[in-house]
Design a protein around this motif. Sequence first.
Motif, PDB file in Angstrom:
ATOM      1  N   LEU A  56       0.830  -1.212   0.000  1.00 46.09           N
ATOM      2  CA  LEU A  56       0.000   0.000   0.000  1.00 46.09           C
ATOM      3  C   LEU A  56       0.861   1.259   0.000  1.00 46.09           C
ATOM      4  CD1 LEU A  56      -2.880  -1.011   2.436  1.00 46.09           C
ATOM      5  CD2 LEU A  56      -2.974  -0.788  -0.063  1.00 46.09           C
ATOM      6  N   LEU A  57       1.949   1.257   0.765  1.00 51.30           N
ATOM      7  CA  LEU A  57       2.862   2.403   0.755  1.00 51.30           C
ATOM      8  C   LEU A  57       3.504   2.586  -0.623  1.00 51.30           C
ATOM      9  CD1 LEU A  57       4.660   2.040   4.199  1.00 51.30           C
ATOM     10  CD2 LEU A  57       3.059   3.829   3.517  1.00 51.30           C
ATOM     11  N   LEU A  58       3.890   1.479  -1.243  1.00 54.38           N
ATOM     12  CA  LEU A  58       4.485   1.536  -2.581  1.00 54.38           C
ATOM     13  C   LEU A  58       3.467   2.033  -3.604  1.00 54.38           C
ATOM     14  CD1 LEU A  58       7.110   0.858  -4.117  1.00 54.38           C
ATOM     15  CD2 LEU A  58       6.170  -1.412  -4.523  1.00 54.38           C
ATOM     16  N   LEU A  59       2.231   1.570  -3.495  1.00 48.50           N
ATOM     17  CA  LEU A  59       1.174   2.021  -4.385  1.00 48.50           C
ATOM     18  C   LEU A  59       0.903   3.514  -4.197  1.00 48.50           C
ATOM     19  CD1 LEU A  59      -0.887   0.990  -6.482  1.00 48.50           C
ATOM     20  CD2 LEU A  59      -2.462   0.633  -4.588  1.00 48.50           C
ATOM     21  N   ASN A  60       0.866   3.959  -2.953  1.00 48.09           N
ATOM     22  CA  ASN A  60       0.685   5.381  -2.650  1.00 48.09           C
ATOM     23  C   ASN A  60       1.833   6.203  -3.241  1.00 48.09           C
ATOM     24  OD1 ASN A  60      -0.383   7.714  -1.520  1.00 48.09           O
ATOM     25  ND2 ASN A  60       0.769   7.430   0.368  1.00 48.09           N
ATOM     26  N   LEU A  61       3.042   5.696  -3.120  1.00 48.80           N
ATOM     27  CA  LEU A  61       4.205   6.387  -3.675  1.00 48.80           C
ATOM     28  C   LEU A  61       4.108   6.491  -5.195  1.00 48.80           C
ATOM     29  CD1 LEU A  61       7.007   7.540  -2.790  1.00 48.80           C
ATOM     30  CD2 LEU A  61       7.918   5.286  -3.324  1.00 48.80           C
ATOM     31  N   CYS A  62       3.720   5.401  -5.845  1.00 54.64           N
ATOM     32  CA  CYS A  62       3.577   5.413  -7.303  1.00 54.64           C
ATOM     33  C   CYS A  62       2.472   6.378  -7.744  1.00 54.64           C
ATOM     34  CB  CYS A  62       3.280   4.006  -7.816  1.00 54.64           C
ATOM     35  SG  CYS A  62       4.670   2.881  -7.685  1.00 54.64           S
ATOM     36  N   LEU A  63       1.359   6.374  -7.014  1.00 46.26           N
ATOM     37  CA  LEU A  63       0.262   7.287  -7.358  1.00 46.26           C
ATOM     38  C   LEU A  63       0.668   8.745  -7.173  1.00 46.26           C
ATOM     39  CD1 LEU A  63      -2.847   5.419  -5.896  1.00 46.26           C
ATOM     40  CD2 LEU A  63      -2.209   5.717  -8.302  1.00 46.26           C
ATOM     41  N   PHE A  65       3.645   9.944  -7.551  1.00 46.22           N
ATOM     42  CA  PHE A  65       4.530  10.296  -8.663  1.00 46.22           C
ATOM     43  C   PHE A  65       3.755  10.452  -9.967  1.00 46.22           C
ATOM     44  CE2 PHE A  65       8.343   8.257  -6.400  1.00 46.22           C
ATOM     45  CZ  PHE A  65       8.713   9.473  -5.863  1.00 46.22           C
ATOM     46  N   LEU A  66       2.659   9.705 -10.114  1.00 44.46           N
ATOM     47  CA  LEU A  66       1.834   9.855 -11.314  1.00 44.46           C
ATOM     48  C   LEU A  66       1.063  11.174 -11.308  1.00 44.46           C
ATOM     49  CD1 LEU A  66       0.395   6.260 -11.809  1.00 44.46           C
ATOM     50  CD2 LEU A  66       2.080   7.430 -13.229  1.00 44.46           C
ATOM     51  N   VAL A  67       0.631  11.584 -10.118  1.00 43.31           N
ATOM     52  CA  VAL A  67      -0.130  12.835 -10.012  1.00 43.31           C
ATOM     53  C   VAL A  67       0.775  14.039 -10.251  1.00 43.31           C
ATOM     54  CG1 VAL A  67      -1.426  14.300  -8.404  1.00 43.31           C
ATOM     55  CG2 VAL A  67      -1.889  11.849  -8.521  1.00 43.31           C
ATOM     56  N   GLU A  68       1.953  14.027  -9.633  1.00 37.90           N
ATOM     57  CA  GLU A  68       2.905  15.129  -9.780  1.00 37.90           C
ATOM     58  C   GLU A  68       4.274  14.575 -10.174  1.00 37.90           C
ATOM     59  OE1 GLU A  68       2.981  17.809  -6.461  1.00 37.90           O
ATOM     60  OE2 GLU A  68       0.930  17.254  -5.929  1.00 37.90           O
ATOM     61  N   PRO A  69       4.441  14.229 -11.467  1.00 38.27           N
ATOM     62  CA  PRO A  69       5.671  13.545 -11.880  1.00 38.27           C
ATOM     63  C   PRO A  69       6.942  14.400 -11.794  1.00 38.27           C
ATOM     64  CG  PRO A  69       4.285  14.003 -13.783  1.00 38.27           C
ATOM     65  CD  PRO A  69       3.517  14.417 -12.564  1.00 38.27           C
ATOM     66  N   PHE A  70       6.817  15.697 -11.919  1.00 26.24           N
ATOM     67  CA  PHE A  70       8.028  16.523 -11.944  1.00 26.24           C
ATOM     68  C   PHE A  70       8.295  17.233 -10.628  1.00 26.24           C
ATOM     69  CE2 PHE A  70       6.559  16.314 -16.371  1.00 26.24           C
ATOM     70  CZ  PHE A  70       7.636  15.624 -16.895  1.00 26.24           C
ATOM     71  N   TYR A  71       7.439  16.986  -9.661  1.00 26.71           N
ATOM     72  CA  TYR A  71       7.622  17.647  -8.382  1.00 26.71           C
ATOM     73  C   TYR A  71       8.218  16.655  -7.390  1.00 26.71           C
ATOM     74  CZ  TYR A  71       6.658  20.127  -4.070  1.00 26.71           C
ATOM     75  OH  TYR A  71       6.787  20.758  -2.861  1.00 26.71           O
ATOM     76  N   LEU A  72       9.513  16.682  -7.279  1.00 29.87           N
ATOM     77  CA  LEU A  72      10.209  15.820  -6.326  1.00 29.87           C
ATOM     78  C   LEU A  72      10.908  16.691  -5.299  1.00 29.87           C
ATOM     79  CD1 LEU A  72      11.936  13.135  -8.565  1.00 29.87           C
ATOM     80  CD2 LEU A  72      10.040  12.793  -7.006  1.00 29.87           C
ATOM     81  N   THR A  73      10.636  16.417  -4.062  1.00 26.23           N
ATOM     82  CA  THR A  73      11.342  17.146  -3.014  1.00 26.23           C
ATOM     83  C   THR A  73      12.578  16.340  -2.625  1.00 26.23           C
ATOM     84  OG1 THR A  73      10.174  16.076  -1.196  1.00 26.23           O
ATOM     85  CG2 THR A  73       9.156  18.047  -2.134  1.00 26.23           C
ATOM     86  N   ILE A  74      13.401  16.936  -1.788  1.00 23.06           N
ATOM     87  CA  ILE A  74      14.610  16.259  -1.346  1.00 23.06           C
ATOM     88  C   ILE A  74      14.282  15.046  -0.468  1.00 23.06           C
ATOM     89  CG2 ILE A  74      15.011  17.610   0.739  1.00 23.06           C
ATOM     90  CD1 ILE A  74      18.032  17.504  -0.791  1.00 23.06           C
ATOM     91  N   LEU A  75      13.076  15.012   0.088  1.00 17.21           N
ATOM     92  CA  LEU A  75      12.690  13.906   0.962  1.00 17.21           C
ATOM     93  C   LEU A  75      12.045  12.742   0.208  1.00 17.21           C
ATOM     94  CD1 LEU A  75      11.209  16.000   3.876  1.00 17.21           C
ATOM     95  CD2 LEU A  75      13.443  14.938   3.749  1.00 17.21           C
ATOM     96  N   ASP A  76      11.575  12.980  -1.020  1.00 17.23           N
ATOM     97  CA  ASP A  76      10.906  11.915  -1.764  1.00 17.23           C
ATOM     98  C   ASP A  76      11.859  10.790  -2.158  1.00 17.23           C
ATOM     99  OD1 ASP A  76       8.466  13.113  -1.575  1.00 17.23           O
ATOM    100  OD2 ASP A  76       8.599  14.133  -3.515  1.00 17.23           O
ATOM    101  N   VAL A  77      13.080  11.124  -2.477  1.00 18.05           N
ATOM    102  CA  VAL A  77      14.048  10.102  -2.899  1.00 18.05           C
ATOM    103  C   VAL A  77      14.390   9.156  -1.740  1.00 18.05           C
ATOM    104  CG1 VAL A  77      16.371   9.716  -3.812  1.00 18.05           C
ATOM    105  CG2 VAL A  77      14.935  11.533  -4.768  1.00 18.05           C
ATOM    106  N   PRO A  78      14.758   9.653  -0.557  1.00 19.95           N
ATOM    107  CA  PRO A  78      15.033   8.707   0.540  1.00 19.95           C
ATOM    108  C   PRO A  78      13.813   7.881   0.949  1.00 19.95           C
ATOM    109  CG  PRO A  78      15.871  10.877   1.108  1.00 19.95           C
ATOM    110  CD  PRO A  78      15.099  11.018  -0.157  1.00 19.95           C
ATOM    111  N   ILE A  79      12.637   8.501   0.934  1.00 18.50           N
ATOM    112  CA  ILE A  79      11.428   7.758   1.268  1.00 18.50           C
ATOM    113  C   ILE A  79      11.187   6.655   0.245  1.00 18.50           C
ATOM    114  CG2 ILE A  79       8.906   7.937   1.433  1.00 18.50           C
ATOM    115  CD1 ILE A  79       9.350  10.689   2.758  1.00 18.50           C
TER     116      ILE A  79
END
Length: 193
Positions: A56-63, A65-79
């Motif tokens: 579920l966490l992985l699915l939430n993460l994928c969703l 990224f699909l909603v906002e594909p170009f908006y990555l914060t510095i915390l999204d990569v480690p999470i």
Amino acid sequence: MELDDLKKAWGKFNDKVNEQALVESRQIEQMLAKKRMTNYKKLLWYEGISLGILFLLLLNLCLSFLVEPFYLTILDVPISIIILTAFGVNLFQYYKLRQAGCMKHDLEHQILYILQYRASLYWGYICVCIAIIPGVVLFIIYADMLWGCIVVGFVAFATLLDVFIFGHLFREIEKMLEANKELKRLAKTMHDH
């Protein structure tokens, strides 16, 4: 004539004793098999719940990224790294546990798979902890004071809970391993007689 009667009586008594010993060893074997399956089902349930939560966490993460594909914060990569690492490790552990419970394998292979599952549990916790540390440090550095305190409190609580669950899983593994070893000894004893 008395000697023949005595031999027959002794033979009947010996057969009765052997039959009783066989019945008792079968009862012991059934009890050990039930204990092993109970522990196996508990471990499988824990791994299934863990795998479901991580999915579920992985699915939430994928969703997200699909909603906002170009908006990555510095915390999204480690999470993302933490979730992917935990999911991969948990999937491998689930596979090893399924192998350990497969009844088509003999007891020797089941014991081997239980030991591999236990080793994967050790290494899995080490990998996930290594993946979590940089993410927590980055979050504390870049978050404000309130969120940093909340995250530190959550990580401390999760660590204590994780240590408790880790200890419980290892007790269940040891029970299952001991039941398999006893079944192996019992089978060897029955085979020798």
